[in-house]
Design an enzyme around this catalytic site. Structure first.
Site, PDB file in Angstrom:
ATOM      1  N   ALA A  15      -6.746   0.493   1.899  1.00  0.00           N
ATOM      2  CA  ALA A  15      -7.402   1.138   0.756  1.00  0.00           C
ATOM      3  C   ALA A  15      -6.739   0.703  -0.555  1.00  0.00           C
ATOM      4  O   ALA A  15      -7.423   0.397  -1.537  1.00  0.00           O
ATOM      5  CB  ALA A  15      -7.330   2.667   0.922  1.00  0.00           C
ATOM      6  N   CYS A 130       1.595   9.096  -5.420  1.00  0.00           N
ATOM      7  CA  CYS A 130       0.361   9.163  -6.230  1.00  0.00           C
ATOM      8  C   CYS A 130       0.202  10.499  -6.960  1.00  0.00           C
ATOM      9  O   CYS A 130      -0.192  10.533  -8.140  1.00  0.00           O
ATOM     10  CB  CYS A 130      -0.849   8.884  -5.349  1.00  0.00           C
ATOM     11  N   LYS A 214       8.763  15.095  -2.483  1.00  0.00           N
ATOM     12  CA  LYS A 214       8.691  13.851  -3.273  1.00  0.00           C
ATOM     13  C   LYS A 214       8.378  14.177  -4.726  1.00  0.00           C
ATOM     14  O   LYS A 214       8.948  13.581  -5.645  1.00  0.00           O
ATOM     15  CB  LYS A 214       7.574  12.934  -2.735  1.00  0.00           C
ATOM     16  N   ARG A 236      -4.897  19.087   0.828  1.00  0.00           N
ATOM     17  CA  ARG A 236      -5.894  18.027   1.053  1.00  0.00           C
ATOM     18  C   ARG A 236      -7.277  18.663   0.951  1.00  0.00           C
ATOM     19  O   ARG A 236      -7.529  19.714   1.553  1.00  0.00           O
ATOM     20  CB  ARG A 236      -5.697  17.441   2.446  1.00  0.00           C
ATOM     21  N   HIS A 243      -7.242  12.389  -7.126  1.00  0.00           N
ATOM     22  CA  HIS A 243      -6.478  13.630  -6.935  1.00  0.00           C
ATOM     23  C   HIS A 243      -6.580  14.486  -8.203  1.00  0.00           C
ATOM     24  O   HIS A 243      -6.719  13.963  -9.320  1.00  0.00           O
ATOM     25  CB  HIS A 243      -4.980  13.326  -6.747  1.00  0.00           C
ATOM     26  N   GLN A 316      -6.217   8.129  -7.483  1.00  0.00           N
ATOM     27  CA  GLN A 316      -4.893   7.858  -6.899  1.00  0.00           C
ATOM     28  C   GLN A 316      -4.812   6.482  -6.259  1.00  0.00           C
ATOM     29  O   GLN A 316      -3.720   5.978  -6.035  1.00  0.00           O
ATOM     30  CB  GLN A 316      -4.499   8.971  -5.927  1.00  0.00           C
TER      31      GLN A 316
HETATM   32  N1  NAP Z   1      -4.018   5.570  -0.393  1.00  0.00           N
HETATM   33  C1  NAP Z   1      -3.402   5.964  -1.497  1.00  0.00           C
HETATM   34  O1  NAP Z   1      -3.991   6.631  -2.372  1.00  0.00           O
HETATM   35  C2  NAP Z   1      -1.962   5.622  -1.726  1.00  0.00           C
HETATM   36  C3  NAP Z   1      -1.397   5.980  -2.943  1.00  0.00           C
HETATM   37  C4  NAP Z   1      -0.054   5.661  -3.188  1.00  0.00           C
HETATM   38  C5  NAP Z   1       0.662   4.990  -2.221  1.00  0.00           C
HETATM   39  N2  NAP Z   1       0.072   4.659  -1.034  1.00  0.00           N
HETATM   40  C6  NAP Z   1       0.895   3.937  -0.061  1.00  0.00           C
HETATM   41  O2  NAP Z   1       0.364   2.630   0.085  1.00  0.00           O
HETATM   42  C7  NAP Z   1       0.538   2.193   1.434  1.00  0.00           C
HETATM   43  C8  NAP Z   1      -0.818   1.766   1.991  1.00  0.00           C
HETATM   44  O3  NAP Z   1      -1.695   2.864   1.950  1.00  0.00           O
HETATM   45  P1  NAP Z   1      -3.268   2.707   2.211  1.00  0.00           P
HETATM   46  O4  NAP Z   1      -3.843   3.995   1.821  1.00  0.00           O
HETATM   47  O5  NAP Z   1      -3.792   1.461   1.613  1.00  0.00           O
HETATM   48  O6  NAP Z   1      -3.289   2.592   3.811  1.00  0.00           O
HETATM   49  P2  NAP Z   1      -4.393   1.917   4.767  1.00  0.00           P
HETATM   50  O7  NAP Z   1      -5.746   1.937   4.145  1.00  0.00           O
HETATM   51  O8  NAP Z   1      -4.208   2.557   6.087  1.00  0.00           O
HETATM   52  O9  NAP Z   1      -3.902   0.377   4.844  1.00  0.00           O
HETATM   53  C9  NAP Z   1      -2.728   0.012   5.490  1.00  0.00           C
HETATM   54  C10 NAP Z   1      -2.502  -1.485   5.344  1.00  0.00           C
HETATM   55  O10 NAP Z   1      -1.271  -1.805   5.994  1.00  0.00           O
HETATM   56  C11 NAP Z   1      -1.509  -2.814   6.970  1.00  0.00           C
HETATM   57  N3  NAP Z   1      -0.649  -2.635   8.129  1.00  0.00           N
HETATM   58  C12 NAP Z   1      -0.572  -1.571   8.948  1.00  0.00           C
HETATM   59  N4  NAP Z   1       0.299  -1.815   9.952  1.00  0.00           N
HETATM   60  C13 NAP Z   1       0.762  -3.070   9.772  1.00  0.00           C
HETATM   61  C14 NAP Z   1       1.668  -3.919  10.482  1.00  0.00           C
HETATM   62  N5  NAP Z   1       2.277  -3.501  11.583  1.00  0.00           N
HETATM   63  N6  NAP Z   1       1.907  -5.151   9.992  1.00  0.00           N
HETATM   64  C15 NAP Z   1       1.277  -5.593   8.885  1.00  0.00           C
HETATM   65  N7  NAP Z   1       0.403  -4.841   8.172  1.00  0.00           N
HETATM   66  C16 NAP Z   1       0.156  -3.602   8.615  1.00  0.00           C
HETATM   67  C17 NAP Z   1      -2.976  -2.629   7.358  1.00  0.00           C
HETATM   68  O11 NAP Z   1      -3.442  -3.824   7.940  1.00  0.00           O
HETATM   69  P3  NAP Z   1      -4.614  -3.794   9.067  1.00  0.00           P
HETATM   70  O12 NAP Z   1      -5.878  -3.543   8.320  1.00  0.00           O
HETATM   71  O13 NAP Z   1      -4.518  -5.155   9.643  1.00  0.00           O
HETATM   72  O14 NAP Z   1      -4.249  -2.707  10.024  1.00  0.00           O
HETATM   73  C18 NAP Z   1      -3.583  -2.326   5.994  1.00  0.00           C
HETATM   74  O15 NAP Z   1      -3.765  -3.521   5.281  1.00  0.00           O
HETATM   75  C19 NAP Z   1       1.213   3.346   2.164  1.00  0.00           C
HETATM   76  O16 NAP Z   1       2.601   3.146   2.153  1.00  0.00           O
HETATM   77  C20 NAP Z   1       0.839   4.554   1.327  1.00  0.00           C
HETATM   78  O17 NAP Z   1       1.779   5.590   1.449  1.00  0.00           O
HETATM   79  C21 NAP Z   1      -1.213   4.949  -0.776  1.00  0.00           C
END
Ligand code: NAP
Length: 335
Positions: A15, A130, A214, A236, A243, A316
């Protein structure tokens, strides 16, 4: 020879990752070469950048040769596992996860607030949580004006904060609910459609969740305000994106709504939407897809001395994650 930086995105299919790719293009970040990294599951996929299809490669310790900047958004476990290799290869890491945020040697940065901290980086710069980013975009200008002492807050957090699978979970549960069917929760501990969950992340021994802890620790670090007292309940809600945070803050100095509004209106990245007579206030739906955060419902708090209450919303996935990370990169490579 073409100019610019060699950039890698770890977690490019997620995402946050997909927003990072879009923002690098939209903001014309000087990318010479873009490398897209994710898990084995995504190898073979391609993603578009500037009209070109780029293949997704497996994230590994060997991914970073020749790379100048790595934007990590693949979860804290992957950041801990691979960020060291990226730094050893000579890259600077901007990390979206919680892995390094409270590390004393790692700056934790919201560029509008503490961009000066970037200069102390030793290879890793952390992007804050976020909810913390969105709340501080309104709290910090008020802190600068009146000196914040205590904060009581509640968050209303969109499902996309929990990643791409959580977006699908809300869609599937909503459709099922309207057909009087049930879909078992997988991402969240209870159904999220037509519900609210007073749990974001796991619980600690204190009864607060990690997300709530956090907020307190990161706010202190970003604002260089270790004496700040804060308490938040993170919730949530069945909102896809953006958010919201209801904040009640007590200040050192006397406050007025007019001077608060003035301080907020002048702050970059923040818009005041506050006309109760016209039912004008920020909503997550209006903030989804917008770079700026919005603040409204600004009023004198009835419980605190020198207190203000307000409501702040922000996307966010953008200011709470991808946009903030790209802004840090822009500051880092400026000049
Ligand atoms: N979502 C938010 O609003 C938000 C805000 C602030 C911070 N974050 C942080 O940003 C990070 C990503 O969040 P997200 O929401 O984008 O999560 P997400 O949609 O679940 O995406 C996760 C990403 O990580 C990759 N990944 C997972 N396991 C992996 C592995 N073993 N090796 C290599 N790549 C791997 C996934 O690849 P595949 O598609 O190949 O599985 C995907 O590209 C997290 O640390 C989260 O805490 C998120």
């Amino acid at each position: 020879m073409s100019t610019g930086f060699n950039v890698a995105i770890a977690g490019a299919t997620g995402a946050v990752g997909t927003e990072l790719i879009r923002l690098l293009e939209e903001r014309e970040f000087p990318v010479r070469q873009l490398k897209l990294l994710a898990s084995e599951k995504s190898v073979g996929k391609t993603l578009e950048f500037k009209g070109e299809r780029i293949p997704v490669e497996l994230l590994s310790n060997d991914s970073f040769r020749g790379i100048d900047l790595v934007l990590f958004s693949a979860g804290a476990t992957r950041s801990k596992q691979f960020a060291g290799s990226a730094v050893e290869s000579g890259a600077v890491v901007i990390d979206n996860s919680s892995a390094f945020r409270m590390d004393e040697e790692v700056p934790l940065v919201i560029p509008e607030i503490n961009s000066a901290d970037i200069s102390s980086q030793r290879g890793i710069i952390a992007n804050p949580n976020c909810t913390t980013i969105i709340a501080l975009m309104a709290l910090y200008p008020l802190h600068r004006t009146f000196g914040v002492r205590r904060v009581i807050a509640s968050s209303y957090q969109a499902v996309s904060g929990a990643g791409a699978r959580a977006i699908n979970e809300l869609s599937a549960q909503s459709n099922a609910h309207l057909r009087s069917e049930r879909v078992e929760p997988e991402v969240f501990p209870h159904p999220i459609a037509f519900n609210v969950l007073p749990q974001v992340d796991v619980f600690s021994e204190t009864g607060y969740t990690k997300e709530e802890i956090k907020f307190v620790n990161e706010s202190r670090k970003i604002m260089h305000h270790p004496a700040l007292r804060a308490s938040i309940t993170c919730v949530r809600v069945p909102v896809f994106r953006a958010h919201s945070v209801a904040v009640h803050a007590e200040f050192e100095r006397p406050v007025s709504v007019e001077s608060a509004r003035d301080a907020l209106a002048k702050f970059p990245g923040l818009e005041v939407v506050d006309n109760p007579g016209a039912k004008a206030y920020p909503t997550p739906l209006n903030c989804a897809g917008k770079n700026n955060c919005e603040v409204g419902r600004i009023r004198i708090d009835s419980a605190f001395d020198n207190g203000l209450a307000f409501w702040v919303c922000g996307d966010q996935l953008l200011k709470g994650a991808a946009l903030n990370a790209v802004q840090i990169a822009e500051e880092l490579f400026r000049g």
